[in-house]
Design an enzyme around this catalytic site. Structure first.
Site, PDB file in Angstrom:
ATOM      1  N   CYS A 159      -5.873  -7.821   1.760  1.00 59.03           N
ATOM      2  CA  CYS A 159      -4.551  -7.250   2.043  1.00 59.03           C
ATOM      3  C   CYS A 159      -3.792  -8.120   3.035  1.00 59.03           C
ATOM      4  O   CYS A 159      -4.278  -8.377   4.150  1.00 59.03           O
ATOM      5  CB  CYS A 159      -4.701  -5.840   2.606  1.00 59.03           C
ATOM      6  SG  CYS A 159      -3.137  -5.114   3.154  1.00 59.03           S
TER       7      CYS A 159
ATOM      8  N   ASN B 135       8.742   2.801   0.923  1.00 61.28           N
ATOM      9  CA  ASN B 135       8.327   3.282  -0.386  1.00 61.28           C
ATOM     10  C   ASN B 135       6.855   3.654  -0.297  1.00 61.28           C
ATOM     11  O   ASN B 135       6.048   2.873   0.213  1.00 61.28           O
ATOM     12  CB  ASN B 135       8.494   2.206  -1.466  1.00 61.28           C
ATOM     13  CG  ASN B 135       9.928   1.753  -1.624  1.00 61.28           C
ATOM     14  OD1 ASN B 135      10.852   2.520  -1.376  1.00 61.28           O
ATOM     15  ND2 ASN B 135      10.124   0.524  -2.035  1.00 61.28           N
TER      16      ASN B 135
ATOM     17  N   GLN C  64      10.137  -1.571   4.933  1.00 59.52           N
ATOM     18  CA  GLN C  64      10.911  -2.805   4.925  1.00 59.52           C
ATOM     19  C   GLN C  64      12.269  -2.563   5.588  1.00 59.52           C
ATOM     20  O   GLN C  64      12.690  -1.415   5.761  1.00 59.52           O
ATOM     21  CB  GLN C  64      11.111  -3.322   3.497  1.00 59.52           C
ATOM     22  CG  GLN C  64       9.815  -3.660   2.781  1.00 59.52           C
ATOM     23  CD  GLN C  64      10.072  -4.297   1.421  1.00 59.52           C
ATOM     24  OE1 GLN C  64      10.611  -5.390   1.321  1.00 59.52           O
ATOM     25  NE2 GLN C  64       9.683  -3.602   0.363  1.00 59.52           N
TER      26      GLN C  64
ATOM     27  N   HIS D 273       3.388   0.590   5.243  1.00 62.65           N
ATOM     28  CA  HIS D 273       4.438  -0.323   5.691  1.00 62.65           C
ATOM     29  C   HIS D 273       5.776   0.101   5.125  1.00 62.65           C
ATOM     30  O   HIS D 273       5.858   0.898   4.191  1.00 62.65           O
ATOM     31  CB  HIS D 273       4.144  -1.757   5.246  1.00 62.65           C
ATOM     32  CG  HIS D 273       4.354  -1.991   3.769  1.00 62.65           C
ATOM     33  ND1 HIS D 273       3.502  -1.509   2.801  1.00 62.65           N
ATOM     34  CD2 HIS D 273       5.352  -2.653   3.096  1.00 62.65           C
ATOM     35  CE1 HIS D 273       3.940  -1.862   1.601  1.00 62.65           C
ATOM     36  NE2 HIS D 273       5.063  -2.547   1.747  1.00 62.65           N
TER      37      HIS D 273
ATOM     38  N   CYS E 231      -3.084  -6.372   6.636  1.00 62.44           N
ATOM     39  CA  CYS E 231      -4.145  -6.057   7.576  1.00 62.44           C
ATOM     40  C   CYS E 231      -4.241  -7.165   8.630  1.00 62.44           C
ATOM     41  O   CYS E 231      -3.780  -8.288   8.404  1.00 62.44           O
ATOM     42  CB  CYS E 231      -5.479  -5.924   6.842  1.00 62.44           C
ATOM     43  SG  CYS E 231      -5.675  -4.383   5.917  1.00 62.44           S
TER      44      CYS E 231
ATOM     45  N   HIS F 140      -1.114  -0.933   1.961  1.00 64.57           N
ATOM     46  CA  HIS F 140      -1.142  -0.788   3.413  1.00 64.57           C
ATOM     47  C   HIS F 140       0.123  -0.062   3.889  1.00 64.57           C
ATOM     48  O   HIS F 140       1.220  -0.328   3.396  1.00 64.57           O
ATOM     49  CB  HIS F 140      -1.211  -2.169   4.067  1.00 64.57           C
ATOM     50  CG  HIS F 140      -1.552  -2.147   5.513  1.00 64.57           C
ATOM     51  ND1 HIS F 140      -2.781  -2.523   6.009  1.00 64.57           N
ATOM     52  CD2 HIS F 140      -0.826  -1.781   6.602  1.00 64.57           C
ATOM     53  CE1 HIS F 140      -2.789  -2.399   7.322  1.00 64.57           C
ATOM     54  NE2 HIS F 140      -1.604  -1.944   7.708  1.00 64.57           N
TER      55      HIS F 140
ATOM     56  N   HIS G  63      -5.579   0.216   7.340  1.00 67.28           N
ATOM     57  CA  HIS G  63      -5.216   0.057   5.927  1.00 67.28           C
ATOM     58  C   HIS G  63      -5.228   1.379   5.172  1.00 67.28           C
ATOM     59  O   HIS G  63      -4.450   1.575   4.236  1.00 67.28           O
ATOM     60  CB  HIS G  63      -6.187  -0.929   5.260  1.00 67.28           C
ATOM     61  CG  HIS G  63      -5.914  -1.178   3.816  1.00 67.28           C
ATOM     62  ND1 HIS G  63      -5.003  -2.117   3.364  1.00 67.28           N
ATOM     63  CD2 HIS G  63      -6.417  -0.589   2.691  1.00 67.28           C
ATOM     64  CE1 HIS G  63      -4.973  -2.119   2.043  1.00 67.28           C
ATOM     65  NE2 HIS G  63      -5.814  -1.197   1.607  1.00 67.28           N
TER      66      HIS G  63
END
Length: 363
Positions: A73, A177, A192, A190, A76, A188, A137
């Protein structure tokens, strides 16, 4: 809350910023050891004269990372076995320039300026960043503590301020999303942040409506009046505290949609005061847990911050978060089919008042 902010450069020149909740970490001792190609040039913006909109064409994004195994990933922390996008062995919250950006400031010198007399082309100048909410994660935003959510809010504020000041940026859009059903390509936790070179179609429509309302009402803010009407009605309110209100919009487009707005008229995330930033997390986490409890499984969603634009029409804005899911039943998704995709005309399968009642009833 952010105690220490450390900016470094990755091996290809992209910026990465650590936001630490304790001031003890020395992030500079962890350099990026990878040999990376230079970042791609920015996208093209092509004008569609039929609908007066700009479309970004970013062909390099076809090669972006897609659902890698957990030990590979890129979000991570780095390990001796795998060097990720984050060189440090651990972190609290981190942001970095997207390796596959939709917009950037890396403009090719031979950029095309027109395809036809009616279709001008311009560089997609802007910026796209990834925000990692936790180094874990296997977690997700709804599992964060209110204190970590406060840190994330401060990060959104920091990045909104910096990205709004970049040349050519028209608006800044933080979003998350969640779920492969939505189209997530990295599991993971997250989000944007996009710094757009143009005002987006949705925001343009909102600004036009807000301008008409201000003209008719002697300068009143449209969103403030909508929020006041929802609070007075109470029918679609899900939850509220001293500083925020969460409600289902009366004309929801999505089966389950909630908007979360500060009770005070605020233009953008940086304008939130300390009390408002502290109060957001507990309310938002409650709504996310209600979403997951709807069908007793992780709810795919999009969480989108609507902020004031950087230029003309800025005073018409009103900060609010739009949270919605495409899941309309335990085993059914809402697809944007003919009416929505071709005509932009939404048809909702769930009565908003019923959705609000269902969300309210969840304990």
């Amino acid at each position: 809350m952010i105690e220490k902010r450390t900016a470094i450069r990755l091996s290809d020149g992209r910026e990465l910023v650590y936001f630490d909740e304790t001031p003890t970490h020395d992030r500079g001792e962890w350099p990026d050891t990878r040999e990376l190609p230079p970042p791609p040039p920015t996208s093209q913006l092509r004008y569609d004269p039929l609908v007066d909109e700009w479309v970004a064409v970013a062909a390099h994004r076809q090669t972006r990372t897609f659902l890698p195994p957990s030990d590979k990933c890129p979000l991570c922390p780095s390990t001796p076995e795998f060097a990720s996008e984050i060189p440090a062995p651990d972190y609290d919250v981190v942001t970095f320039e997207n390796q596959f950006p939709s917009f950037s400031d890396r403009v090719k010198p031979d950029e095309i300026t027109a395809l036809t007399d009616l279709v001008p082309v311009r560089p997609g100048v802007g910026r796209c960043e990834v925000v990692c909410f936790t180094s874990d994660h296997n977690s997700y935003f709804g599992n964060l503590t209110p204190a970590r959510v406060r840190t994330v809010v401060d990060v959104w504020a920091d990045r909104t301020t910096e990205m709004s000041a970049l040349p050519g940026v028209a608006q800044v859009f933080p979003f998350e999303n969640r779920g492969v059903e939505i189209g997530v390509t990295l599991n993971h936790p997250h989000g944007q942040i996009y710094a757009y070179p143009t005002v987006t179609p949705r925001t343009q429509a909102m600004l036009r409506a807000a301008a008409r309302h201000a003209e008719k009402t002697g300068g009143r803010n449209l969103y403030a009046d909508v929020l006041a009407a929802e609070i007075k009605s109470g029918i679609r309110i899900i939850s509220a505290n001293e500083h925020w209100t969460a409600y289902v919009p009366a004309a929801s487009r999505w089966p389950f949609e909630v908007q979360i707005a500060p009770n005070r008229h605020v233009l953008d995330i940086p304008a939130l005061n300390d009390a408002e930033r502290d109060a957001f997390g507990p309310l938002y986490l409650d709504i996310l847990k209600r979403f997951d409890a709807l069908f007793d499984k992780p709810m795919p969603y999009i969480s989108a911050w609507h902020q004031a634009v950087t230029g003309e029409g800025r005073e018409l804005g009103y900060l609010h978060l739009q949270l919605f899911s495409i899941r309309r039943a335990a085993d059914k998704l809402k697809f944007l089919a003919g009416s929505e995709s071709a005509m932009g005309s939404f048809i909702n399968d769930v009565i908003p008042e019923k959705a609000a009642q269902t969300l309210r009833d969840i304990i």
